[in-house]
Scaffold this motif. Structure first.
Motif, PDB file in Angstrom:
ATOM      1  N   ASP A 186       0.801  -1.225   0.000  1.00 27.38           N
ATOM      2  CA  ASP A 186       0.000   0.000   0.000  1.00 27.38           C
ATOM      3  C   ASP A 186       0.831   1.270   0.000  1.00 27.38           C
ATOM      4  N   GLY A 187       2.153   1.143  -0.027  1.00 26.24           N
ATOM      5  CA  GLY A 187       2.980   2.317  -0.269  1.00 26.24           C
ATOM      6  C   GLY A 187       2.915   2.694  -1.747  1.00 26.24           C
ATOM      7  N   PHE A 188       3.348   3.905  -2.069  1.00 21.96           N
ATOM      8  CA  PHE A 188       3.417   4.289  -3.485  1.00 21.96           C
ATOM      9  C   PHE A 188       4.260   3.293  -4.263  1.00 21.96           C
ATOM     10  N   LEU A 189       5.313   2.802  -3.630  1.00 22.37           N
ATOM     11  CA  LEU A 189       6.149   1.749  -4.209  1.00 22.37           C
ATOM     12  C   LEU A 189       6.001   0.540  -3.304  1.00 22.37           C
ATOM     13  N   GLU A 190       5.343  -0.521  -3.795  1.00 22.76           N
ATOM     14  CA  GLU A 190       5.090  -1.643  -2.896  1.00 22.76           C
ATOM     15  C   GLU A 190       5.651  -2.961  -3.397  1.00 22.76           C
ATOM     16  N   SER A 191       6.326  -2.952  -4.529  1.00 30.20           N
ATOM     17  CA  SER A 191       6.854  -4.196  -5.081  1.00 30.20           C
ATOM     18  C   SER A 191       8.149  -3.914  -5.815  1.00 30.20           C
ATOM     19  N   GLY A 192       8.856  -4.988  -6.147  1.00 31.50           N
ATOM     20  CA  GLY A 192      10.069  -4.839  -6.930  1.00 31.50           C
ATOM     21  C   GLY A 192       9.812  -4.176  -8.275  1.00 31.50           C
ATOM     22  N   PRO A 193       8.831  -4.649  -9.061  1.00 32.45           N
ATOM     23  CA  PRO A 193       8.560  -4.002 -10.348  1.00 32.45           C
ATOM     24  C   PRO A 193       8.167  -2.531 -10.226  1.00 32.45           C
ATOM     25  N   GLU A 194       7.371  -2.179  -9.208  1.00 29.73           N
ATOM     26  CA  GLU A 194       6.997  -0.767  -9.039  1.00 29.73           C
ATOM     27  C   GLU A 194       8.223   0.080  -8.714  1.00 29.73           C
ATOM     28  N   PHE A 195       9.090  -0.432  -7.854  1.00 30.89           N
ATOM     29  CA  PHE A 195      10.298   0.316  -7.503  1.00 30.89           C
ATOM     30  C   PHE A 195      11.178   0.517  -8.731  1.00 30.89           C
ATOM     31  N   ILE A 196      11.408  -0.549  -9.486  1.00 27.51           N
ATOM     32  CA  ILE A 196      12.287  -0.448 -10.651  1.00 27.51           C
ATOM     33  C   ILE A 196      11.698   0.506 -11.693  1.00 27.51           C
ATOM     34  N   HIS A 197      10.383   0.430 -11.926  1.00 31.23           N
ATOM     35  CA  HIS A 197       9.741   1.331 -12.884  1.00 31.23           C
ATOM     36  C   HIS A 197       9.908   2.779 -12.437  1.00 31.23           C
ATOM     37  N   TRP A 198       9.664   3.050 -11.160  1.00 31.67           N
ATOM     38  CA  TRP A 198       9.827   4.425 -10.654  1.00 31.67           C
ATOM     39  C   TRP A 198      11.281   4.872 -10.777  1.00 31.67           C
ATOM     40  N   TYR A 199      12.202   4.001 -10.413  1.00 30.71           N
ATOM     41  CA  TYR A 199      13.619   4.368 -10.419  1.00 30.71           C
ATOM     42  C   TYR A 199      14.065   4.759 -11.828  1.00 30.71           C
ATOM     43  N   GLU A 200      13.675   3.947 -12.822  1.00 25.57           N
ATOM     44  CA  GLU A 200      14.156   4.172 -14.186  1.00 25.57           C
ATOM     45  C   GLU A 200      13.379   5.262 -14.919  1.00 25.57           C
ATOM     46  N   ASN A 201      12.081   5.365 -14.649  1.00 19.68           N
ATOM     47  CA  ASN A 201      11.232   6.245 -15.461  1.00 19.68           C
ATOM     48  C   ASN A 201      10.863   7.560 -14.793  1.00 19.68           C
ATOM     49  N   VAL A 202      11.089   7.654 -13.487  1.00 19.24           N
ATOM     50  CA  VAL A 202      10.751   8.885 -12.772  1.00 19.24           C
ATOM     51  C   VAL A 202      11.987   9.464 -12.081  1.00 19.24           C
ATOM     52  N   LEU A 203      12.651   8.651 -11.259  1.00 21.47           N
ATOM     53  CA  LEU A 203      13.766   9.161 -10.470  1.00 21.47           C
ATOM     54  C   LEU A 203      14.961   9.558 -11.332  1.00 21.47           C
ATOM     55  N   LEU A 204      15.417   8.664 -12.210  1.00 18.47           N
ATOM     56  CA  LEU A 204      16.597   8.997 -13.020  1.00 18.47           C
ATOM     57  C   LEU A 204      16.358  10.229 -13.892  1.00 18.47           C
ATOM     58  N   PRO A 205      15.210  10.360 -14.582  1.00 19.20           N
ATOM     59  CA  PRO A 205      14.982  11.603 -15.332  1.00 19.20           C
ATOM     60  C   PRO A 205      14.916  12.837 -14.435  1.00 19.20           C
ATOM     61  N   ALA A 206      14.307  12.700 -13.244  1.00 21.20           N
ATOM     62  CA  ALA A 206      14.201  13.853 -12.342  1.00 21.20           C
ATOM     63  C   ALA A 206      15.574  14.272 -11.836  1.00 21.20           C
ATOM     64  N   GLY A 207      16.424  13.289 -11.551  1.00 20.33           N
ATOM     65  CA  GLY A 207      17.754  13.605 -11.050  1.00 20.33           C
ATOM     66  C   GLY A 207      18.674  14.152 -12.110  1.00 20.33           C
ATOM     67  N   ASN A 208      18.443  13.768 -13.375  1.00 21.31           N
ATOM     68  CA  ASN A 208      19.226  14.267 -14.506  1.00 21.31           C
ATOM     69  C   ASN A 208      20.729  14.065 -14.294  1.00 21.31           C
ATOM     70  N   ASN A 209      21.075  13.028 -13.523  1.00 19.84           N
ATOM     71  CA  ASN A 209      22.484  12.737 -13.238  1.00 19.84           C
ATOM     72  C   ASN A 209      22.546  11.299 -12.736  1.00 19.84           C
ATOM     73  N   GLU A 210      22.763  10.365 -13.644  1.00 22.14           N
ATOM     74  CA  GLU A 210      22.706   8.951 -13.276  1.00 22.14           C
ATOM     75  C   GLU A 210      23.729   8.598 -12.213  1.00 22.14           C
ATOM     76  N   THR A 211      24.892   9.184 -12.270  1.00 22.04           N
ATOM     77  CA  THR A 211      25.937   8.883 -11.276  1.00 22.04           C
ATOM     78  C   THR A 211      25.492   9.312  -9.889  1.00 22.04           C
ATOM     79  N   LEU A 212      24.926  10.515  -9.776  1.00 18.56           N
ATOM     80  CA  LEU A 212      24.427  11.005  -8.489  1.00 18.56           C
ATOM     81  C   LEU A 212      23.381  10.050  -7.924  1.00 18.56           C
ATOM     82  N   ILE A 213      22.392   9.691  -8.735  1.00 14.30           N
ATOM     83  CA  ILE A 213      21.287   8.868  -8.245  1.00 14.30           C
ATOM     84  C   ILE A 213      21.769   7.469  -7.875  1.00 14.30           C
ATOM     85  N   LYS A 214      22.537   6.840  -8.731  1.00 15.95           N
ATOM     86  CA  LYS A 214      22.953   5.470  -8.452  1.00 15.95           C
ATOM     87  C   LYS A 214      23.974   5.376  -7.328  1.00 15.95           C
TER      88      LYS A 214
END
Length: 390
Positions: A186-214
């Protein structure tokens, strides 16, 4: 304690007491006993949980210096922190408020950066440090898809702010600290697939710096949470590894599991046993599996119990952290086998150095599962150590 598979510790969210004075008093009483029982000849790690209030108080006067000296004197060290619960976590109704304030707020940002500052002062020079945290927010608070998307974007922007703050700490103090996002039912991210989708499609573009985020945003792998969702541990961990997304910490925890017989007398006996775990402090989300493989989700144990007449449901898994050294509890079981699977993967090819046992429900467990707290912590960590060293 240091093992070949990483540093093993326990999370101090097991202790009541939300101000620093009370929390430190409990540590001073319990830690020497735990160390004597678990690691008498070498240092023992602590997974430190600080409420917002305690984190503020620890930075006042000379409290942090006193704590550092105490750690040195007692042979303790801090390498991971639990930054998920912001406020009261014991002797109060927590439920969905464990997510508040969520990642859309500046309060969550300030609290997390404060924890990072504290951890940078406590972290041994040869280790990275991690802070586990909420999976952005709580889905039921946002029923409108647009509102949920806006909240996700705002929360993500705030996490990027924290990543930049962690980068500054690394540049200024030479300490690598990562924020470990902890998926939960019931969290916004509640599974492995949801986390990975958010990380790749929302977080990395928002951070605009893959090295910083990873470098600074990782996953907290809470075994209990992933087991509740019937998730394939091996596949998720391998996918994260392939994508270069790091796991900052394994939270070693077990959920309730129950097979529900089709026969109503036997089914009722199992449900009666499960009802003993319906208590008013914490959220106990339930994910039920039907005999055709369909999953049904309930926000808490009470709602699941009220809908228990569907005989096509064959199994429940419930978010109630039970002692990890117990698998068979008679009519019900735990997801202990999921812990064994994850730790075997860790043994085969280590994917994190942080291993933290997180059973925080000792005060609200049914009487038959209760035991003296220090004895229970020692037994849990000894069980993990034996499993890792087999």
């Amino acid at each position: 304690m240091k093992l070949n598979s990483g540093h093993l510790t326990f999370c101090t969210n097991i202790y009541a007491g939300e101000n620093w004075e009370t929390h430190f008093a409990v540590l001073k009483d319990s830690f020497p006993k735990l160390k004597a029982g678990l690691s008498p000849g070498s240092p023992l790690g602590i997974g430190l949980r600080l409420s917002n209030l305690a984190s503020i108080e620890l930075l006042e006067q000379n409290h942090l210096m006193v704590f550092k000296q105490w750690l040195q004197d007692e042979g303790g060290y801090v390498f991971t922190m639990n930054g998920f619960p912001y406020g009261g976590f014991h002797h109060t109704r927590v439920k969905d408020q464990v997510h508040a304030p969520d990642w859309t707020t500046e309060d969550r940002v300030a609290y997390t950066l404060r924890l990072a500052h504290i951890l940078s002062q406590l972290l041994p020079d040869d280790m990275d440090g991690g802070i586990s945290t909420s999976p952005l927010s709580y889905k039921p608070w946002f029923t409108d898809a647009g509102a949920r998307e806006n909240a996700t974007n705002k929360a993500t922007a705030n996490i990027v702010k924290v990543a930049k703050g962690l980068q500054q700490i690394q540049e200024q103090r030479g300490k690598l600290i990562h924020l470990d996002i902890e998926p939960e039912p019931d969290g916004f991210l509640e599974s492995g697939p949801e986390f990975i989708h958010w990380y790749e499609n929302v977080l990395l573009p928002a951070g605009n710096n893959e090295t910083l985020i990873k470098n600074h945003i990782y996953l907290c792998y809470d075994v209990c949470h992933f087991a509740i969702g019937y998730e394939p541990h091996t596949a998720i961990i391998n996918e994260l590894r392939q994508k270069g997304i790091k796991i900052g910490k394994i939270q070693i925890s077990a959920a309730l599991k129950a097979k529900l017989p089709a026969s109503m007398p036997e089914r009722r006996a199992v449900l009666d046993e499960l009802s003993r775990f319906d208590e008013p402090t914490y959220l106990h989300q339930v994910i039920a599996r039907k005999n055709n493989g369909t999953l049904l989700r309930y926000p808490d144990l009470a709602e699941a119990l009220a809908a228990a007449g569907d005989v096509s449901v064959e199994e429940w898994r419930a978010h109630f952290h039970v002692p990890i050294f117990v698998e068979d509890m008679g009519l019900i079981q735990s997801t202990q086998s999921d812990i064994a699977e994850v730790l075997n993967l860790q043994k085969e090819s280590s994917f994190t150095a942080h291993l933290e046992v997180e059973t925080y429900t000792w005060e609200v467990l049914p009487t038959t599962l209760k035991a003296p707290l220090n004895d229970s912590i020692i037994r849990e960590l000894a069980w993990v150590k034996t499993l890792l060293e087999q």
